[in-house]
Write a protein that holds these residues in place. Structure first.
Motif, mmCIF file in Angstrom:
data_model
loop_
_atom_site.group_PDB
_atom_site.id
_atom_site.type_symbol
_atom_site.label_atom_id
_atom_site.label_comp_id
_atom_site.label_asym_id
_atom_site.label_seq_id
_atom_site.Cartn_x
_atom_site.Cartn_y
_atom_site.Cartn_z
ATOM 1 N N VAL A 1 77.244 -29.672 -135.393
ATOM 2 C CA VAL A 1 77.768 -29.526 -136.809
ATOM 3 C C VAL A 1 77.372 -28.024 -137.452
ATOM 4 C CG1 VAL A 1 76.364 -29.738 -139.525
ATOM 5 C CG2 VAL A 1 76.950 -31.691 -137.432
ATOM 6 N N PHE A 2 76.072 -27.437 -136.737
ATOM 7 C CA PHE A 2 75.506 -26.019 -137.622
ATOM 8 C C PHE A 2 76.517 -24.966 -136.355
ATOM 9 C CE2 PHE A 2 71.876 -28.188 -137.899
ATOM 10 C CZ PHE A 2 72.058 -28.595 -139.446
ATOM 11 N N ASN A 3 76.966 -25.226 -135.621
ATOM 12 C CA ASN A 3 77.554 -24.011 -134.065
ATOM 13 C C ASN A 3 79.208 -23.370 -134.850
ATOM 14 O OD1 ASN A 3 75.783 -23.607 -132.744
ATOM 15 N ND2 ASN A 3 76.247 -24.747 -130.791
ATOM 16 N N ASN A 4 79.510 -25.335 -135.823
ATOM 17 C CA ASN A 4 80.889 -24.647 -136.810
ATOM 18 C C ASN A 4 81.103 -24.555 -137.581
ATOM 19 O OD1 ASN A 4 81.826 -25.583 -134.263
ATOM 20 N ND2 ASN A 4 81.964 -27.865 -134.856
ATOM 21 N N MET B 1 71.029 -23.774 -138.599
ATOM 22 C CA MET B 1 70.040 -24.012 -139.333
ATOM 23 C C MET B 1 69.517 -24.732 -140.936
ATOM 24 S SD MET B 1 67.135 -21.257 -140.930
ATOM 25 C CE MET B 1 66.182 -21.685 -139.163
ATOM 26 N N GLU B 2 69.733 -25.772 -141.527
ATOM 27 C CA GLU B 2 69.648 -26.627 -142.320
ATOM 28 C C GLU B 2 69.381 -25.593 -143.193
ATOM 29 O OE1 GLU B 2 68.257 -30.885 -143.283
ATOM 30 O OE2 GLU B 2 68.029 -31.011 -140.824
ATOM 31 N N LYS B 3 70.132 -26.182 -144.964
ATOM 32 C CA LYS B 3 70.576 -25.425 -145.908
ATOM 33 C C LYS B 3 69.824 -27.205 -147.409
ATOM 34 C CE LYS B 3 73.139 -21.173 -144.880
ATOM 35 N NZ LYS B 3 74.431 -21.154 -145.474
ATOM 36 N N ARG B 4 69.389 -26.409 -147.899
ATOM 37 C CA ARG B 4 69.215 -28.017 -148.922
ATOM 38 C C ARG B 4 70.389 -27.526 -150.082
ATOM 39 N NH1 ARG B 4 63.058 -30.209 -147.005
ATOM 40 N NH2 ARG B 4 64.781 -31.157 -145.100
ATOM 41 N N THR B 5 70.974 -26.760 -150.209
ATOM 42 C CA THR B 5 71.527 -26.336 -151.698
ATOM 43 C C THR B 5 72.162 -27.891 -152.173
ATOM 44 O OG1 THR B 5 73.208 -25.315 -149.625
ATOM 45 C CG2 THR B 5 71.341 -24.066 -150.594
ATOM 46 N N ALA B 6 73.233 -28.302 -150.870
ATOM 47 C CA ALA B 6 74.144 -29.503 -151.745
ATOM 48 C C ALA B 6 73.521 -30.720 -152.135
ATOM 49 C CB ALA B 6 74.705 -29.945 -150.390
ATOM 50 N N ARG B 7 74.299 -30.401 -153.586
ATOM 51 C CA ARG B 7 74.481 -32.333 -154.494
ATOM 52 C C ARG B 7 74.811 -33.503 -154.200
ATOM 53 N NH1 ARG B 7 70.073 -32.967 -158.691
ATOM 54 N NH2 ARG B 7 69.889 -30.098 -157.911
ATOM 55 N N LEU B 8 74.122 -34.456 -154.084
ATOM 56 C CA LEU B 8 74.774 -35.830 -153.685
ATOM 57 C C LEU B 8 74.714 -36.907 -154.693
ATOM 58 C CD1 LEU B 8 76.519 -37.122 -151.907
ATOM 59 C CD2 LEU B 8 74.946 -38.399 -150.939
ATOM 60 N N ASP C 1 73.209 -34.365 -129.652
ATOM 61 C CA ASP C 1 73.562 -32.827 -130.154
ATOM 62 C C ASP C 1 74.188 -32.788 -131.503
ATOM 63 O OD1 ASP C 1 75.796 -34.117 -129.557
ATOM 64 O OD2 ASP C 1 76.033 -32.917 -127.856
ATOM 65 N N TRP C 2 74.650 -33.547 -132.181
ATOM 66 C CA TRP C 2 74.983 -32.978 -133.470
ATOM 67 C C TRP C 2 75.122 -32.356 -134.300
ATOM 68 C CZ3 TRP C 2 72.806 -32.820 -137.983
ATOM 69 C CH2 TRP C 2 71.460 -33.500 -138.448
ATOM 70 N N LYS C 3 73.363 -32.107 -134.242
ATOM 71 C CA LYS C 3 72.389 -30.660 -135.139
ATOM 72 C C LYS C 3 73.550 -29.121 -133.717
ATOM 73 C CE LYS C 3 68.411 -31.771 -136.499
ATOM 74 N NZ LYS C 3 66.917 -31.728 -136.953
#
Length: 63
Positions: free
Chosen positions: A55-58, A1-8, A50-52
């Protein structure tokens, strides 16, 4: 699941930033939404549709 906690933080030319913001406004999207879209498109291009799963399984695993 996506988290929006990182800032770029990105440094860009002020004129390009103004043009980008104007174009985003015309599309009724925020610059952040557009950047996230660019990132998703780039990741999908590099890793496939299938990138999600990749990414999210790892999540939490260190290489």
């Amino acid at each position: 699941m996506e988290k929006r906690t990182a800032r770029l933080t990105v440094l860009v030319d002020p004129d390009k930033k103004a043009a980008f913001e104007k174009l985003c406004d015309q599309e009724d999207v925020t610059p952040s939404q557009k950047i996230r879209q660019f990132m998703r498109d780039y990741i999908e291009q590099a890793l496939g549709s299938d990138w999600k799963e990749q990414v999210f399984n790892n999540e939490g695993k260190k290489e």
